[in-house]
Design a protein around this motif. Structure first.
Motif, mmCIF file in Angstrom:
data_model
loop_
_atom_site.group_PDB
_atom_site.id
_atom_site.type_symbol
_atom_site.label_atom_id
_atom_site.label_comp_id
_atom_site.label_asym_id
_atom_site.label_seq_id
_atom_site.Cartn_x
_atom_site.Cartn_y
_atom_site.Cartn_z
ATOM 1 N N ALA A 1 -29.592 16.402 -1.571
ATOM 2 C CA ALA A 1 -29.455 16.672 -0.129
ATOM 3 C C ALA A 1 -30.143 15.563 0.648
ATOM 4 O O ALA A 1 -31.258 15.147 0.324
ATOM 5 N N GLY A 2 -29.471 15.137 1.669
ATOM 6 C CA GLY A 2 -30.025 14.047 2.454
ATOM 7 C C GLY A 2 -29.913 12.681 1.801
ATOM 8 O O GLY A 2 -30.456 11.702 2.314
ATOM 9 N N GLY A 3 -29.190 12.621 0.613
ATOM 10 C CA GLY A 3 -29.064 11.338 -0.088
ATOM 11 C C GLY A 3 -27.967 10.454 0.502
ATOM 12 O O GLY A 3 -27.245 10.836 1.428
ATOM 13 N N GLN A 4 -27.816 9.244 -0.055
ATOM 14 C CA GLN A 4 -26.837 8.261 0.423
ATOM 15 C C GLN A 4 -26.252 7.528 -0.775
ATOM 16 O O GLN A 4 -26.970 7.187 -1.713
ATOM 17 N N ALA A 5 -24.948 7.318 -0.750
ATOM 18 C CA ALA A 5 -24.267 6.612 -1.869
ATOM 19 C C ALA A 5 -23.377 5.501 -1.319
ATOM 20 O O ALA A 5 -22.828 5.629 -0.217
ATOM 21 N N THR A 6 -23.218 4.419 -2.116
ATOM 22 C CA THR A 6 -22.336 3.299 -1.749
ATOM 23 C C THR A 6 -21.264 3.118 -2.836
ATOM 24 O O THR A 6 -21.590 3.051 -4.027
ATOM 25 N N ILE A 7 -20.024 3.071 -2.407
ATOM 26 C CA ILE A 7 -18.906 2.870 -3.346
ATOM 27 C C ILE A 7 -18.142 1.626 -2.906
ATOM 28 O O ILE A 7 -17.747 1.519 -1.739
ATOM 29 N N ASN A 8 -17.899 0.661 -3.835
ATOM 30 C CA ASN A 8 -17.144 -0.563 -3.550
ATOM 31 C C ASN A 8 -15.755 -0.476 -4.179
ATOM 32 O O ASN A 8 -15.622 -0.170 -5.375
ATOM 33 N N PHE A 9 -14.735 -0.732 -3.382
ATOM 34 C CA PHE A 9 -13.365 -0.791 -3.881
ATOM 35 C C PHE A 9 -12.921 -2.257 -3.885
ATOM 36 O O PHE A 9 -12.864 -2.877 -2.813
ATOM 37 N N GLY A 10 -12.638 -2.788 -5.057
ATOM 38 C CA GLY A 10 -12.219 -4.195 -5.160
ATOM 39 C C GLY A 10 -10.723 -4.318 -5.373
ATOM 40 O O GLY A 10 -10.113 -3.534 -6.102
ATOM 41 N N ASN A 11 -10.103 -5.287 -4.768
ATOM 42 C CA ASN A 11 -8.678 -5.573 -4.948
ATOM 43 C C ASN A 11 -8.459 -7.080 -5.088
ATOM 44 O O ASN A 11 -9.283 -7.870 -4.626
ATOM 45 N N VAL A 12 -7.363 -7.413 -5.709
ATOM 46 C CA VAL A 12 -6.972 -8.811 -5.825
ATOM 47 C C VAL A 12 -5.459 -8.889 -5.656
ATOM 48 O O VAL A 12 -4.720 -7.993 -6.106
ATOM 49 N N ALA A 13 -4.999 -9.899 -4.990
ATOM 50 C CA ALA A 13 -3.555 -10.080 -4.836
ATOM 51 C C ALA A 13 -2.960 -10.516 -6.172
ATOM 52 O O ALA A 13 -3.475 -11.428 -6.828
ATOM 53 N N LEU A 14 -1.902 -9.855 -6.579
ATOM 54 C CA LEU A 14 -1.283 -10.143 -7.865
ATOM 55 C C LEU A 14 -0.334 -11.343 -7.756
ATOM 56 O O LEU A 14 0.096 -11.728 -6.670
ATOM 57 N N ALA A 15 -0.002 -11.898 -8.908
ATOM 58 C CA ALA A 15 0.813 -13.123 -8.961
ATOM 59 C C ALA A 15 2.200 -12.841 -9.543
ATOM 60 O O ALA A 15 2.464 -11.769 -10.112
ATOM 61 N N VAL A 16 3.081 -13.844 -9.412
ATOM 62 C CA VAL A 16 4.445 -13.775 -9.948
ATOM 63 C C VAL A 16 4.741 -15.077 -10.682
ATOM 64 O O VAL A 16 4.420 -16.170 -10.198
ATOM 65 N N ILE A 17 5.346 -14.956 -11.846
ATOM 66 C CA ILE A 17 5.875 -16.116 -12.568
ATOM 67 C C ILE A 17 7.377 -15.920 -12.720
ATOM 68 O O ILE A 17 7.826 -14.927 -13.294
ATOM 69 N N LYS A 18 8.162 -16.852 -12.196
ATOM 70 C CA LYS A 18 9.621 -16.772 -12.249
ATOM 71 C C LYS A 18 10.140 -17.789 -13.256
ATOM 72 O O LYS A 18 9.902 -18.992 -13.108
ATOM 73 N N ALA A 19 10.839 -17.301 -14.283
ATOM 74 C CA ALA A 19 11.376 -18.161 -15.343
ATOM 75 C C ALA A 19 12.859 -18.421 -15.088
ATOM 76 O O ALA A 19 13.656 -17.474 -14.999
#
Length: 373
Positions: A1-19
């Motif tokens: 009770a009365g506590g505090q939490a930190t949550i980090n959400f990480g993302n990265v843009a994905l890549a495409v390779i066209k053959a």
């Protein structure tokens, strides 16, 4: 009770390779405008992402999407009859939100099948260049060909009996009756277009190993840039040279079809330049190789004479044997160097075709004779 939490959400843009997959018509290892894109080729990637490690090209390409940044190996699955003109495997590193393209080039070649050195079953020693290693003849399969069928090969196929590999564009006429001298040989060459093409005329170059020394020499080229309209069958006539009897009736021939004239061979001090040769690469057309078994007729002449009789000349000859002989043509000339005209309009028939015995013949020459000549 009365506590505090930190949550980090990480993302990265994905890549495409066209053959991409393309038909490398000029075999330069790079995609050029106008070169066809190829569908139905399997492209592969490692590591696989979301369970997708391969796919077939459509519209010339297949895209590997949602790729986390990192290093990947991309490769094509080879197909029978195709030669790669680019590396078949690429290592590609992509970063966040990258878009990378990789191009895979292939080509289909038509090659010859004349026997090379040590090919078993040849009637005499041969050394015709056929394999890729000896710069054998090869044509990129594209828009014109000899005859209705053509086969893609990754190398030549030396064999003693040639023309078995769907070589169907050159048909000799009356092979058993070929004789030496002008007009002694005729071949029908059928040229067929493959798909839509701006090429309207093919050009035929051909060689026959007349002296049976196992190679093609400069004076053994029987056809040089002979035009044949695409989609037609043309009769191309060449001479069978007069020469000594051969130990075998087998003669090896090579025909090459090009989409443009190759020019007259220039042979001054160095090798032939600016012309068709029995070896090397051409970027369109087809090569067809043949073994034709024919030889001099089995006729032994016992006597021949020409005697003036009034205003005519009586020509007489007698044979000792006439094996394989269908008949005679009679020519007249003003010098030993050659004749000026053929006297008979139809074949002078043998008195007994194929007979081992001999017969006597006469012919009265009264056509445009000149006194004293």
């Amino acid at each position: 009770a009365g506590g505090q939490a930190t949550i980090n959400f990480g993302n990265v843009a994905l890549a495409v390779i066209k053959a991409w997959k393309f038909y490398d018509l000029n075999m330069n290892g790079a995609y050029d405008v106008g070169e066809p894109l190829l569908d139905g080729w399997e492209m592969n990637i490692w590591p696989a992402i979301n369970g997708i490690g391969s796919g077939l090209t459509a519209g010339g390409a297949f895209s590997f999407i949602d790729l986390p940044p990192g290093a990947y190996r991309v490769w094509e699955t080879s197909q029978s009859g195709w030669l790669p003109t680019t590396p078949m495997e690429r290592n590609i590193t992509v970063g966040a939100n990258d878009f990378a393209e990789v191009w895979f080039g292939n080509v289909q070649l038509d090659m010859g099948d004349l026997p090379e050195t040590s090919t078993p079953g040849t009637p005499y020693p041969v050394d015709y260049p056929t394999l890729m290693a000896s710069d054998g003849p090869r044509h990129v399969i594209h828009s014109i060909q000899l005859g209705p069928a053509i086969t893609a090969e990754t190398d030549g196929k030396p064999c003693p009996i040639c023309g078995l590999d769907l070589d169907d564009g050159v048909t000799p006429v009356a092979l058993a009756n070929w004789a030496m001298g002008p007009g002694g040989g005729t071949v029908d060459v059928q040229v067929t277009a493959i798909g839509a093409s701006s090429v309207t005329t093919g050009y035929v170059n051909a060689w026959i190993d007349w002296n049976q020394n196992g190679t093609f020499e400069a004076d053994e080229q029987i056809l040089m840039d002979r035009p044949v309209p695409v989609g037609t069958t043309q009769s191309l006539v060449f001479d069978i040279p007069i020469g000594p009897a051969h130990s075998s009736n087998a003669h090896y021939a090579r025909f090459r079809l090009y989409d443009a004239p190759q020019g007259v061979c220039l042979r001054s001090t160095g090798p032939a330049t600016s012309c068709a040769t029995p070896t090397g690469l051409a970027f369109n057309g087809e090569v067809e190789d043949y073994r034709w078994d024919f030889g001099p007729l089995g006729v032994t002449l016992a006597e021949f004479s020409a005697v003036q009789q009034g205003e005519t000349v009586l020509v007489s000859w007698e044979t000792a044997s006439e094996l394989d002989n269908l008949g005679f043509n009679l020519y007249r000339g003003s010098s030993p160097g050659g004749w000026d005209r053929q006297l008979n309009t139809t074949l002078i028939p043998s008195q007994a075709p194929g007979s081992p015995g001999g017969f006597a013949y006469t012919w009265t020459d009264q056509a445009d004779l000149t006194p004293g000549a």
